[in-house]
Design a protein around this motif. Sequence first.
Motif, short mmCIF file in Angstrom:
data_model
loop_
_atom_site.label_atom_id
_atom_site.label_comp_id
_atom_site.label_asym_id
_atom_site.label_seq_id
_atom_site.Cartn_x
_atom_site.Cartn_y
_atom_site.Cartn_z
N UNK A 299 0.83 -1.22 0.00
CA UNK A 299 0.00 0.00 0.00
C UNK A 299 0.85 1.25 0.00
N UNK A 300 1.98 1.18 0.70
CA UNK A 300 2.82 2.37 0.80
C UNK A 300 3.42 2.71 -0.56
N UNK A 301 3.97 1.71 -1.23
CA UNK A 301 4.55 1.98 -2.55
C UNK A 301 3.48 2.38 -3.55
N UNK A 302 2.30 1.78 -3.43
CA UNK A 302 1.21 2.14 -4.34
C UNK A 302 0.82 3.60 -4.18
N UNK A 342 11.12 4.04 3.05
CA UNK A 342 10.02 5.01 3.13
C UNK A 342 9.95 5.57 4.54
N UNK A 343 9.41 6.77 4.64
CA UNK A 343 9.32 7.41 5.96
C UNK A 343 8.03 7.02 6.67
N UNK A 344 7.98 7.39 7.94
CA UNK A 344 6.77 7.19 8.72
C UNK A 344 5.61 7.93 8.05
N UNK A 345 5.92 9.12 7.54
CA UNK A 345 4.90 9.93 6.88
C UNK A 345 4.30 9.19 5.67
N UNK A 346 5.17 8.50 4.93
CA UNK A 346 4.68 7.74 3.77
C UNK A 346 3.68 6.68 4.22
N UNK A 347 4.01 5.98 5.30
CA UNK A 347 3.06 5.00 5.85
C UNK A 347 1.75 5.67 6.23
N UNK A 348 1.89 6.84 6.81
CA UNK A 348 0.71 7.52 7.31
C UNK A 348 -0.20 8.00 6.18
N UNK A 349 0.40 8.33 5.06
CA UNK A 349 -0.42 8.70 3.89
C UNK A 349 -1.23 7.47 3.46
N UNK A 350 -0.55 6.34 3.36
CA UNK A 350 -1.23 5.11 2.96
C UNK A 350 -2.31 4.75 3.98
#
Length: 586
Positions: A299-302, A342-350
């Motif tokens: 999900x994060x990369x997507x 990826x950053x924590x922020x990237x996870x949080x966007x997903x």
Amino acid sequence: MKAEIHALLQQALKALGNDGILEAGAELNIPVERGRDDSHGDFASPVALALARSARCNPRQLAEQMVERLPDSPLIEKTEIAGPGFINFTIRDSAYQMLVSEILKADEHYGSSKLGAEQRLQVEFVSANPTGPLHVGHGRGAAYGAVVANLLRATGHKVECEYYVNDAGRQMDILAASVWLRYLQGCGETLPFPSNGYRGAYIQTIADELRSKHGEEFRLPANTVVENLPPDEADGGDKELYIDSVIERARTLLGERRYRLIHGHVLAALVEEIRCDLLDFGIGFEHWYSERSLMDSGSVTTVIERLREAGHLYEREGALWFRSTEFDDKKDRVVVRENGQTTYFASDIAYHLDKFERGFTRVINVWGADHHGYVPRVRAALQALQEDPARLDVLLVQFANLYRGGEKVAMSTRSGDFVTLRQLREEVGRDAARFFYVMRKSDQHLDFDLDLAKAESNDNPVYYIQYAHARIASVMRQTEEKGFRWRPADSTEVTGELGEDHELVLLRRLSRYPEIVEAAALAYEPHQLAYYLRELANDFHTYYNAHIFLVAEAPLRNARLGLINATRIVLRNGLALLGVSAPDTM
RNA sequence: GCGCCCGUAGCUCAGCUGGAUAGAGCAUCGGCCUUCUAAGCCGGCGGUCGCAGGUUCGAGUCCUGCCGGGCGCGCCA
């Protein structure tokens, strides 16, 4: 009641429109307030004041014309025009008296409404990193989030509570390494403990569990672990660099499979401990959402790919940046680091995109106030993904400081020197802890006075309210002992007996309860309910001192028992929303 | 430096989308138990709503500028 007044005013306005006095169709929300002073009646509306300007006429005159057009209602004793043009409503005593039967009948449902129309909402709260037991700082967010969820349920929303588990970051690696080192020490190896490692006693406990479950499967000679590591802080080195090297060493020596086993064991142990702590605190979650699962599922990369395609990303200095400044953030934010992670922020966007895609009407995050700078970038990301950021409400909770003997209790997480939520609960009790956490507005710093929370005295607002409930239960026991008998139906025909001032004051207070629940829910403000319950308890105690309930005359006695049982229901319902028990004896 | 939160009685805090004479608890002073739990009740004392302007019929509440306190401004989470 308030809603009925509102409807009456609306009809009057419509009539004014029909008579050509006001421009029709001027739909505005009609303000209706509780009278602040007895002389102002029970409800007041400044609607004429608000309309006078646009209608270019005298507000008092306008108010008069409105009152002439008010439909008759069994609720209203009289209406008056006062001051610059307030319309004051006085409610008939009979309307209040009938409330007793209504409350007894509604019982645990009194105060609930269908306001939310079954909208699905999500409340995400606590979400503390599973790097140790919950401490008192987390407790406030936990108590607050749980009550907000309760209030929203009571107002007819479908609420799901969720805990976001940050199980993917560097802190978790530091934790796993800390446990492994303690484990090795337990196996008899002699090695230094990193100055940046987690030192709490719970680390040792988990390490011991690991050893009893897996034996020496993860044991390696100390010299292979520490050889050629850079110096730790104690030796004039960098503690961050050192701990990262230890983690790297652990991965290499153990291999990914064994490293993941330890990591997984530590994570499971801590999440379980947190879950139990919260359960003991009266708080349960529908979902425990793993950050790692977002990475594993892709999900994060997507989501990064989606942002890239939409042209919101750019590269700089080897990292991948999200142009959040385009959506009112103060600076752009990194989503993929120079090292490819990826950053924590990237996870949080997903994560937030996933929340939105799960179809909640509104998504509510309860965060510590120290995260306020983080809000704009999350909203920015949602906008960039074509989602409506207005569906996200972020509720910031300020810190709580503990005071014991007038002194502030010092705390720091890393050193393991903190008061845990469990300790707090064991010291002051669950009820006091839950109540104290929510009795202040959440954006206000909270001074948590441990001595006061423990005090079994009238200084303690929790006991004050619970005592009112216990007193009523006690009266009901006395009723039986004195050979009387009371059932809810015994009150229905006799509530007209309730004419004493203290009784009418109490009835007025009871009538406000649904409004309080609604207001507290819509504003996400549990403290409003806490204050209300204090006032209700006060009205009851006053009444108790002024009148005997168990009088010989059955009609009066049954009327009074009906009133105090209605009071008991509201106390119990309100305390339940706050997560506080309503004891029958104290 | 910039952003967010806060500043109301000696202390801790309420004050509902701007509404009528700014409230409560604690502390302090004084009353109330032969009556349903005194873990209670009643009364007194206590205020330039941080300061200065502005908006309007009306400001503790909205706007601006100061002063004071907390938090945040990472390729940490």
